[in-house]
Motif scaffolding. Sequence first.
Motif, mmCIF file in Angstrom:
data_model
loop_
_atom_site.group_PDB
_atom_site.id
_atom_site.type_symbol
_atom_site.label_atom_id
_atom_site.label_comp_id
_atom_site.label_asym_id
_atom_site.label_seq_id
_atom_site.Cartn_x
_atom_site.Cartn_y
_atom_site.Cartn_z
ATOM 1 N N PHE A 103 47.663 24.657 20.577
ATOM 2 C CA PHE A 103 47.509 26.032 20.651
ATOM 3 C C PHE A 103 48.501 26.482 21.512
ATOM 4 O O PHE A 103 48.544 27.834 21.724
ATOM 5 N N GLY A 104 49.216 25.956 22.270
ATOM 6 C CA GLY A 104 50.209 26.089 23.489
ATOM 7 C C GLY A 104 49.619 27.020 24.649
ATOM 8 O O GLY A 104 50.047 27.583 25.336
ATOM 9 N N LEU A 105 48.161 26.792 24.917
ATOM 10 C CA LEU A 105 47.665 27.458 26.001
ATOM 11 C C LEU A 105 48.160 26.627 27.338
ATOM 12 O O LEU A 105 48.282 25.310 27.540
ATOM 13 N N LYS A 106 48.107 27.125 28.652
ATOM 14 C CA LYS A 106 48.502 26.677 29.737
ATOM 15 C C LYS A 106 47.356 26.810 30.843
ATOM 16 O O LYS A 106 47.249 25.723 31.519
ATOM 17 N N GLN A 107 46.540 27.426 30.481
ATOM 18 C CA GLN A 107 45.094 27.363 31.616
ATOM 19 C C GLN A 107 43.769 27.933 30.790
ATOM 20 O O GLN A 107 43.806 28.889 29.959
ATOM 21 N N LEU A 108 42.603 26.973 30.878
ATOM 22 C CA LEU A 108 41.449 27.486 30.663
ATOM 23 C C LEU A 108 40.729 27.668 31.450
ATOM 24 O O LEU A 108 40.751 27.120 32.600
ATOM 25 N N SER A 109 39.664 28.456 31.527
ATOM 26 C CA SER A 109 38.701 28.677 32.374
ATOM 27 C C SER A 109 37.142 28.743 31.808
ATOM 28 O O SER A 109 36.769 29.012 30.716
ATOM 29 N N ILE A 110 36.143 28.358 32.721
ATOM 30 C CA ILE A 110 34.712 28.187 32.456
ATOM 31 C C ILE A 110 34.134 28.901 33.475
ATOM 32 O O ILE A 110 34.285 28.665 34.671
ATOM 33 N N VAL A 111 33.172 30.016 33.312
ATOM 34 C CA VAL A 111 32.739 30.750 34.252
ATOM 35 C C VAL A 111 30.932 30.555 33.984
ATOM 36 O O VAL A 111 30.438 30.326 32.902
ATOM 37 N N THR A 112 30.506 30.015 35.227
ATOM 38 C CA THR A 112 28.931 29.657 34.825
ATOM 39 C C THR A 112 28.091 30.387 35.947
ATOM 40 O O THR A 112 28.657 30.790 36.768
ATOM 41 N N HIS A 113 27.003 30.632 35.690
ATOM 42 C CA HIS A 113 26.080 31.251 36.569
ATOM 43 C C HIS A 113 25.815 30.180 37.811
ATOM 44 O O HIS A 113 26.010 29.005 37.533
ATOM 45 N N LEU A 114 25.704 30.944 39.125
ATOM 46 C CA LEU A 114 25.614 29.613 40.308
ATOM 47 C C LEU A 114 24.519 28.706 39.818
ATOM 48 O O LEU A 114 24.967 27.556 40.402
ATOM 49 N N GLU A 115 23.408 29.075 39.355
ATOM 50 C CA GLU A 115 22.272 27.913 39.206
ATOM 51 C C GLU A 115 22.477 27.078 37.915
ATOM 52 O O GLU A 115 21.828 26.324 37.703
ATOM 53 N N ASN A 116 23.514 27.213 37.252
ATOM 54 C CA ASN A 116 23.787 26.521 35.860
ATOM 55 C C ASN A 116 24.334 25.158 36.238
ATOM 56 O O ASN A 116 25.574 25.125 35.755
ATOM 57 N N SER A 117 23.591 24.358 37.148
ATOM 58 C CA SER A 117 24.499 23.260 37.580
ATOM 59 C C SER A 117 24.821 22.239 36.151
ATOM 60 O O SER A 117 25.724 21.472 36.188
ATOM 61 N N ALA A 118 24.199 22.290 35.327
ATOM 62 C CA ALA A 118 24.362 21.366 33.997
ATOM 63 C C ALA A 118 25.819 21.870 33.414
ATOM 64 O O ALA A 118 26.678 20.794 33.073
ATOM 65 N N SER A 119 26.160 22.872 33.201
ATOM 66 C CA SER A 119 27.272 23.585 32.932
ATOM 67 C C SER A 119 28.569 23.357 33.701
ATOM 68 O O SER A 119 29.630 23.107 33.428
ATOM 69 N N GLN A 120 28.224 23.338 35.219
ATOM 70 C CA GLN A 120 29.220 22.993 36.217
ATOM 71 C C GLN A 120 29.340 21.597 36.171
ATOM 72 O O GLN A 120 30.660 21.344 36.185
ATOM 73 N N LYS A 121 28.584 20.439 35.643
ATOM 74 C CA LYS A 121 28.909 19.262 35.672
ATOM 75 C C LYS A 121 29.643 19.000 34.436
ATOM 76 O O LYS A 121 30.654 18.329 34.280
ATOM 77 N N VAL A 122 29.446 19.791 33.294
ATOM 78 C CA VAL A 122 30.213 19.730 32.110
ATOM 79 C C VAL A 122 31.533 20.207 32.422
ATOM 80 O O VAL A 122 32.614 19.499 32.230
ATOM 81 N N ALA A 123 31.973 21.257 33.146
ATOM 82 C CA ALA A 123 33.291 21.673 33.690
ATOM 83 C C ALA A 123 33.980 20.511 34.273
ATOM 84 O O ALA A 123 35.057 20.257 33.907
ATOM 85 N N GLN A 124 33.314 19.929 35.331
ATOM 86 C CA GLN A 124 34.064 18.929 36.125
ATOM 87 C C GLN A 124 34.395 17.622 35.308
ATOM 88 O O GLN A 124 35.374 17.145 35.583
ATOM 89 N N LYS A 125 33.377 17.351 34.482
ATOM 90 C CA LYS A 125 33.544 15.964 33.843
ATOM 91 C C LYS A 125 34.722 16.119 32.654
ATOM 92 O O LYS A 125 35.371 15.165 32.610
ATOM 93 N N SER A 126 34.767 17.374 32.513
ATOM 94 C CA SER A 126 36.044 17.765 31.246
ATOM 95 C C SER A 126 37.360 17.876 32.035
ATOM 96 O O SER A 126 38.229 18.288 31.414
ATOM 97 N N GLY A 127 37.405 17.929 33.438
ATOM 98 C CA GLY A 127 38.645 17.851 34.058
ATOM 99 C C GLY A 127 38.816 19.175 34.873
ATOM 100 O O GLY A 127 39.881 19.361 35.199
ATOM 101 N N PHE A 128 38.104 20.108 34.792
ATOM 102 C CA PHE A 128 37.848 21.516 35.356
ATOM 103 C C PHE A 128 37.953 21.607 36.753
ATOM 104 O O PHE A 128 36.855 20.619 37.355
ATOM 105 N N SER A 129 38.503 22.226 37.793
ATOM 106 C CA SER A 129 38.208 22.249 38.981
ATOM 107 C C SER A 129 37.528 23.602 39.403
ATOM 108 O O SER A 129 37.897 24.637 38.903
#
Length: 183
Positions: free
Chosen positions: A127-153
């Motif tokens: 798709f030619g994208l250069k940046q992706l983001s994931i926004v999580t609620h502070l208390e949504n630790s499961a989604s934060q783990k998904v982001a980190q395991k998927s290579g997001f910082s």
Amino acid sequence: MNIWTKLAMFSFYETERLYFRPFFFADAADFHALASDPENLQFIFPVQASLEESQYALANYFMKSPLGIWAICDKKDEKMIGSIKFEKLDEIKKEAEIGYFLKKEYWSKGYMTEAVTKLCELSMDQFGLKQLSIVTHLENSASQKVAQKSGFSLYRRFKGSDRYTRKMRDYLEFRYTKGDLNE
């Protein structure tokens, strides 16, 4: 070829355990089963009390403009188990926010990490994208783990208004930029 043409080319794709496709109205019962359980969508949108509400949400939010929105299906039982989509896609800046949800029976088994990782791959390579983001609620630790395991910082913590309750909430934004992993 623009990004919308490329998204159309990838309206169906698969991973090892999952396949991704546009939503169908025939998904209404599976969607309602997912959307009527408050645990599944506690950070996404309000519980769907009736099948009719789920049909409305399915048609208006997932089927109306289908490019960049996928039903996640388990290859084994061929059922719709969740969704992954571009919340905000900016063709000029070549960036997008990813949103997702998954039926709770599939939590903690690596399914969403598999889905997000594949979408990152496609986003950068096809798709030619250069940046992706994931926004999580502070208390949504499961989604934060998904982001980190998927290579997001982790990029930032911020306050914002919840789109449904309008209450101020704390959020974390994670970012993935082309070249972060084995690009």
